[in-house]
Design a protein around this motif. Structure first.
Motif, mmCIF file in Angstrom:
data_model
loop_
_atom_site.group_PDB
_atom_site.id
_atom_site.type_symbol
_atom_site.label_atom_id
_atom_site.label_comp_id
_atom_site.label_asym_id
_atom_site.label_seq_id
_atom_site.Cartn_x
_atom_site.Cartn_y
_atom_site.Cartn_z
ATOM 1 N N THR A 99 74.162 -15.485 11.591
ATOM 2 C CA THR A 99 73.771 -16.463 10.562
ATOM 3 C C THR A 99 74.839 -16.534 9.485
ATOM 4 O OG1 THR A 99 71.940 -17.257 9.217
ATOM 5 C CG2 THR A 99 72.383 -14.912 9.109
ATOM 6 N N LEU A 100 75.087 -17.735 9.038
ATOM 7 C CA LEU A 100 76.151 -17.970 8.076
ATOM 8 C C LEU A 100 75.614 -17.715 6.664
ATOM 9 C CD1 LEU A 100 79.011 -18.988 8.597
ATOM 10 C CD2 LEU A 100 78.232 -21.265 7.989
ATOM 11 N N ILE A 101 76.313 -16.904 5.905
ATOM 12 C CA ILE A 101 75.881 -16.649 4.528
ATOM 13 C C ILE A 101 77.009 -17.055 3.587
ATOM 14 C CG2 ILE A 101 74.956 -14.962 2.911
ATOM 15 C CD1 ILE A 101 74.019 -13.346 5.289
ATOM 16 N N PRO A 102 76.804 -18.141 2.868
ATOM 17 C CA PRO A 102 77.878 -18.624 1.997
ATOM 18 C C PRO A 102 78.126 -17.673 0.826
ATOM 19 C CG PRO A 102 75.900 -19.974 1.725
ATOM 20 C CD PRO A 102 75.591 -18.968 2.791
ATOM 21 N N ALA A 103 79.306 -17.742 0.256
ATOM 22 C CA ALA A 103 79.573 -16.991 -0.968
ATOM 23 C C ALA A 103 78.627 -17.532 -2.029
ATOM 24 C CB ALA A 103 81.022 -17.187 -1.391
ATOM 25 N N VAL B 3 83.089 -16.619 3.277
ATOM 26 C CA VAL B 3 81.771 -16.929 3.821
ATOM 27 C C VAL B 3 81.531 -15.965 4.979
ATOM 28 C CG1 VAL B 3 80.548 -18.690 5.132
ATOM 29 C CG2 VAL B 3 81.839 -19.327 3.099
ATOM 30 N N SER B 4 80.347 -15.386 5.039
ATOM 31 C CA SER B 4 80.088 -14.344 6.031
ATOM 32 C C SER B 4 79.435 -14.890 7.301
ATOM 33 C CB SER B 4 79.172 -13.277 5.426
ATOM 34 O OG SER B 4 78.802 -12.332 6.405
ATOM 35 N N SER B 5 79.922 -14.395 8.455
ATOM 36 C CA SER B 5 79.266 -14.696 9.734
ATOM 37 C C SER B 5 78.435 -13.472 10.076
ATOM 38 C CB SER B 5 80.316 -14.922 10.820
ATOM 39 O OG SER B 5 81.320 -15.804 10.357
ATOM 40 N N PHE B 6 77.283 -13.346 9.437
ATOM 41 C CA PHE B 6 76.534 -12.094 9.523
ATOM 42 C C PHE B 6 75.872 -11.913 10.883
ATOM 43 C CE2 PHE B 6 72.873 -9.299 8.731
ATOM 44 C CZ PHE B 6 73.565 -8.195 8.267
ATOM 45 N N HIS B 7 76.116 -10.750 11.474
ATOM 46 C CA HIS B 7 75.668 -10.478 12.829
ATOM 47 C C HIS B 7 75.320 -9.003 12.936
ATOM 48 C CE1 HIS B 7 75.705 -10.780 17.264
ATOM 49 N NE2 HIS B 7 76.372 -9.641 17.262
ATOM 50 N N VAL B 8 74.315 -8.684 13.756
ATOM 51 C CA VAL B 8 74.023 -7.288 14.024
ATOM 52 C C VAL B 8 74.252 -7.046 15.519
ATOM 53 C CG1 VAL B 8 72.262 -5.491 14.037
ATOM 54 C CG2 VAL B 8 72.394 -7.070 12.112
ATOM 55 N N ILE B 9 75.251 -6.235 15.825
ATOM 56 C CA ILE B 9 75.608 -5.990 17.220
ATOM 57 C C ILE B 9 74.469 -5.234 17.910
ATOM 58 C CG2 ILE B 9 77.247 -4.858 18.780
ATOM 59 C CD1 ILE B 9 79.377 -5.186 16.599
ATOM 60 N N GLY B 10 73.938 -5.838 18.979
ATOM 61 C CA GLY B 10 72.862 -5.198 19.734
ATOM 62 C C GLY B 10 71.476 -5.668 19.325
ATOM 63 N N GLU B 11 71.386 -6.692 18.493
ATOM 64 C CA GLU B 11 70.083 -7.224 18.094
ATOM 65 C C GLU B 11 70.135 -8.749 18.067
ATOM 66 O OE1 GLU B 11 67.030 -7.119 17.637
ATOM 67 O OE2 GLU B 11 66.673 -4.973 17.904
ATOM 68 N N ILE B 12 68.945 -9.328 18.116
ATOM 69 C CA ILE B 12 68.813 -10.766 17.903
ATOM 70 C C ILE B 12 67.822 -10.916 16.755
ATOM 71 C CG2 ILE B 12 67.975 -12.932 18.922
ATOM 72 C CD1 ILE B 12 68.716 -11.272 21.677
ATOM 73 N N PHE B 13 68.173 -11.724 15.764
ATOM 74 C CA PHE B 13 67.240 -11.902 14.648
ATOM 75 C C PHE B 13 66.031 -12.680 15.141
ATOM 76 C CE2 PHE B 13 71.422 -12.248 12.149
ATOM 77 C CZ PHE B 13 71.524 -10.869 12.026
ATOM 78 N N ASP B 14 64.836 -12.066 15.070
ATOM 79 C CA ASP B 14 63.625 -12.786 15.467
ATOM 80 C C ASP B 14 63.401 -13.950 14.512
ATOM 81 O OD1 ASP B 14 63.247 -10.921 17.481
ATOM 82 O OD2 ASP B 14 62.160 -9.563 16.142
ATOM 83 N N SER C 90 83.281 -12.633 11.659
ATOM 84 C CA SER C 90 84.690 -13.050 11.505
ATOM 85 C C SER C 90 85.401 -11.720 11.671
ATOM 86 C CB SER C 90 84.914 -13.649 10.113
ATOM 87 O OG SER C 90 84.017 -14.724 9.919
ATOM 88 N N ILE C 91 85.636 -11.321 12.896
ATOM 89 C CA ILE C 91 85.594 -9.922 13.317
ATOM 90 C C ILE C 91 86.715 -9.033 12.802
ATOM 91 C CG2 ILE C 91 86.810 -10.033 15.549
ATOM 92 C CD1 ILE C 91 83.329 -8.496 14.980
ATOM 93 N N PHE C 92 87.848 -9.592 12.464
ATOM 94 C CA PHE C 92 88.884 -8.717 11.921
ATOM 95 C C PHE C 92 88.449 -8.117 10.584
ATOM 96 C CE2 PHE C 92 91.672 -10.546 15.106
ATOM 97 C CZ PHE C 92 92.387 -9.418 15.487
ATOM 98 N N ARG C 93 87.561 -8.813 9.910
ATOM 99 C CA ARG C 93 87.045 -8.256 8.652
ATOM 100 C C ARG C 93 86.253 -6.987 8.917
ATOM 101 N NH1 ARG C 93 84.397 -13.825 6.477
ATOM 102 N NH2 ARG C 93 86.298 -15.066 6.406
ATOM 103 N N ALA C 94 85.564 -6.967 10.078
ATOM 104 C CA ALA C 94 84.724 -5.818 10.386
ATOM 105 C C ALA C 94 85.578 -4.609 10.745
ATOM 106 C CB ALA C 94 83.781 -6.157 11.524
#
Lengths: 259, 483
Positions: free
Chosen positions: B294-298, B266-277, B320-324
């Motif tokens: 935002t959480l994105i399920p498989a 399951v992804s903890s989707f994030h963009v470093i340096g932005e906030i999703f409007d 889930s930062i080690f993945r990155a």
């Protein structure tokens, strides 16, 4: 008249094959019982039979087509073979440029394969017979729990274009049979009798109990994965389909007098 | 007799009038129903769907009416690059991972043609989460190599949906890359934005460990254990970095269609340096605002939108930062344009901070060790390995290979071997701006490392004496001399 001649040719071949067909081109498989992937936990009996050591080759099928012109690409009935039938051949009787004579014949329909075997006085193996022999690796009759055995099969499933290879380049198994894994898929007589519907997930949960338990595949029954794909493949077939990665071999019942 | 005839006639008239009235009423109801019940929506005309390879998406549907849309998709099994020097046999929809993006609107009638390439080993099918029907189309689309299956469905619910192969063994087909996204826009279409992109995460399981070179086979054991070797965006490490980076200009609104194929994570989707409007939560109708992660399920998706206000590289990660940083789930959105100091002031000062007390005993220890004679090479190698693991490994990787287009390699590094003093300065004081390493340009920032001079010497000695570098031994004295 024509068909009579064809029949006669078919018989000639049949008699010839009776004479020396069982020599080195076939080996005897001693029957037994095994639990296949599908169905209940009960054991399925398999009788004694003879099996071709190798899949049928391009050259052998070429000879068959020349002797039985109704199986020529241009003459074959649409009901018995789809448009992919012998697609890579140059013409009705000539192999394609990159096709070896001793590579397995592919792009043949179930009808053509069945008739080929019949003309040799043989038949296609049943799914149970095929799976029974295919359980073997080099040393053991049933190697399904060996990691290396499963790895070899799964590895092949991921290797493209192996249908172009020559026969006899994979391992010789416990019974003396080559190429059950690692070369091409093979037609079986009752290929579609185990119904894997297109919806494979239903097969394991619905009212049909064909795959009871198999869906919850744990690390221990990894062996099922390889077999699972074969059943899925067979489930996608229709008898007139001709497929690049699909060939066949024949088996023969052991005659009572031969025993 | 006559009377009865007229009354009969009257009855007929009455019946007729009632029927007309009823007809008017029902047709009126139908018009209302069509809006709420997509199954009653009429379709106008027929066209072939525009399909795009990631990260691009087809043109928006805009105001067009529901139509009959023919989708042609081909299943291809082929070897592609997973990471530098690592390849994998992917099973794909249309030859890419994720597969082609399909864009429809609610009420469309889809005629789906699934073709399985003759070279394929296996039969395949497709389960579209946008389908209302058995198996999401899986059963009807089951297709042998060299054949084609055709099925139809109507798009009933607007949203962003995953599609995937569902042939046995399902997990393996998904793990090999058989997934993608289908968008069903609401009537009138989504609000127009400046840039739209298609991003999809997936986890991969290989026989060899992460980074092991050559053609890697799928590992069923690791997949069952959910022990991923690679977690990536758009099918491979570097799928969205370097030349594959997404781009936007300051002031533009960016919409990302983000999916997660799984099969497991399951992804903890994030963009470093932005906030999703805005986030269309789980790809549905609910909109959340001002979201960091935002959480994105498989087997699920989300639509995220944000306006980019300042230039720079935004980094897409699975937080889930080690993945990155260790498994590849890292992408870049490069924003170009004018600085906006009202939004981002940037660094305005760098000062010495000396509170006059020690926070721990370490500093005194350091002072002591400083007087101790230089450590031996073996000691430095051992200490250096620890320091490396704690401070450097996340970016430069255990093998010193770095991450293509993001973090330069330390293995066989021409930059490193050319100048040891420069290397010391980089570790001590940090580095930013463009550098060329082994022929590739890197433009990111390395922060200064807050480690002792002894540790700088140890870690550099470790790096220089590994991975084909020139075996320089760095001394504490050399480190101290760079100021």
């Amino acid at each position: 008249m024509k068909s009579l001649i064809r029949l006669a040719i078919c018989f000639t071949v049949l008699i010839q094959s009776q004479l020396y067909g069982q020599s080195d081109s076939m080996v005897e498989i001693e029957g037994g019982e095994f639990v296949p992937l599908y169905g209940t936990k009960t054991e399925i009996p398999v009788g004694d039979f003879l099996m071709d050591v190798y899949p049928v080759t391009n050259a052998q099928f070429q000879k068959f087509v020349k002797e039985n012109p109704q199986w020529k690409r241009s003459k074959v009935k649409k009901l018995f073979a789809d448009e992919n039938y012998l697609k890579d051949w140059k013409d009705d009787e000539t192999l394609g440029e990159d096709q070896f004579e001793d590579a397995p014949v592919t792009n043949v329909s179930w009808y053509a394969a069945k008739n080929y075997c019949e003309c040799q006085g043989k038949r296609l193996p049943t799914v149970d017979e095929w799976e029974y022999v295919a359980m073997a690796n080099k040393e053991k009759a049933d190697a399904r729990e060996e990691k290396s055995y499963n790895r070899f099969i799964l590895g092949w499933y991921e290797t493209p274009n192996t249908y172009k290879n020559r026969i006899g380049q994979t391992f010789k198994n416990y019974w003396g049979v080559y190429d059950l894994h690692g070369l091409v898929w093979e037609w079986t007589l009752d290929f579609n009798s185990v119904l894997i519907t297109g919806e494979s997930r239903q097969d394991s949960t619905g009212e049909n109990n064909l795959f009871c338990g198999a869906a919850a595949v744990g690390a221990t029954d990894l062996m099922n994965y390889a077999a699972f794909m074969r059943y899925a493949f067979r489930g996608s077939m229709k008898a007139k389909y001709s497929i690049k990665n699909l060939g066949f071999r024949c088996v023969q019942d052991v005659k009572p007098e031969a025993l | 007799m006559k009377n009865s005839k007229t009354s009969k006639l009257k009855l007929v008239y009455l019946f007729f009038a009632a029927a007309v009235l009823a007809g008017v009423l029902t047709s009126c109801e139908k018009a209302v129903a069509a809006k709420e019940q997509p199954e009653k929506m009429k379709v106008y005309g027929e066209s072939e769907a525009e399909l795009t390879a990631p990260p691009m998406v087809p043109r928006p549907v805009g105001k067009r009416a529901a139509t009959k849309l023919v989708v042609n998709m081909e299943v291809v099994e082929k070897e592609m690059e997973m990471s530098d020097g690592v390849s994998y046999v992917y099973w794909t929809f249309d030859g890419t991972v994720p597969g082609s993006f399909i864009r429809t609107r609610v009420g469309d009638e889809i005629e789906f043609h699934l073709k399985n390439h003759p070279d394929s080993k296996l039969p395949h099918n497709i389960d579209l989460h946008a389908v209302t029907g058995p198996g999401g189309g899986a059963e009807s689309s089951f297709v042998a190599p060299g054949h084609e299956a055709v099925f139809t469905f109507k798009t009933m619910n607007p949203g962003l949906y995953v599609y995937h192969c569902a042939t046995a063994p399902v997990g393996m087909h998904i793990a090999n890359g058989m997934y993608g996204l289908i968008l069903v826009e609401p009537e009138g279409g989504l609000e127009p934005v400046d840039k739209e992109y298609y991003v999809m995460q997936g986890d991969f399981y290989t026989e060899g460990e992460n980074g092991e070179r050559g053609l890697q086979a799928f590992s069923m054991e690791k997949a069952v254990d959910e022990d991923a070797d690679y977690v990536v965006f758009n099918g491979k490490v570097g799928g969205l970095t370097g030349d594959n980076a997404l781009t936007a200009k300051v002031g533009e609104t960016v919409r990302l269609f983000v999916g997660n194929g799984g099969p497991n994570l399951v992804s903890s989707f994030h963009v470093i340096g932005e906030i999703f409007d805005k986030v269309h939560v789980e790809g549905g109708a609910m909109i959340n605002e001002n979201v960091q992660t935002t959480l994105i399920p498989a087997g699920g998706a989300a639509i995220v939108e944000f306006k980019v206000d300042v230039p720079g590289n935004l980094v897409l990660v699975d937080h889930s930062i080690f993945r990155a940083f260790n498994k590849g789930a890292l992408g870049i959105l490069k924003v170009e344009g004018e600085e906006n100091e009202k939004v981002w002031g940037g660094k305005i000062a760098e000062n010495v901070y000396n509170p006059g007390t020690t926070a721990s005993a370490e500093v005194t220890e350091e002072a002591e060790t400083a007087q101790v004679s230089e450590a031996s090479l073996a000691e430095k190698m051992e200490r250096g390995k620890q320091v490396y693991t704690q401070n450097c490994l996340a970016c430069h990787q255990a093998t010193g290979a770095g991450i293509p287009n993001a973090f330069p390699p330390l293995a066989n590094s021409d930059y490193l071997n050319a100048d040891v003093h420069r290397a010391i300065e980089v570790v001590k004081f940090g580095l930013s701006g463009e550098v060329e390493v082994n022929g590739n340009i890197y433009n990111s920032a390395m922060p200064k490392q807050n480690i002792s001079d002894e540790d700088v010497a140890a870690v550099l000695t470790y790096v220089y004496n590994n991975w084909g570098n020139n075996k320089t031994e760095v001394t504490t004295e050399m480190v101290k001399s760079r100021k």
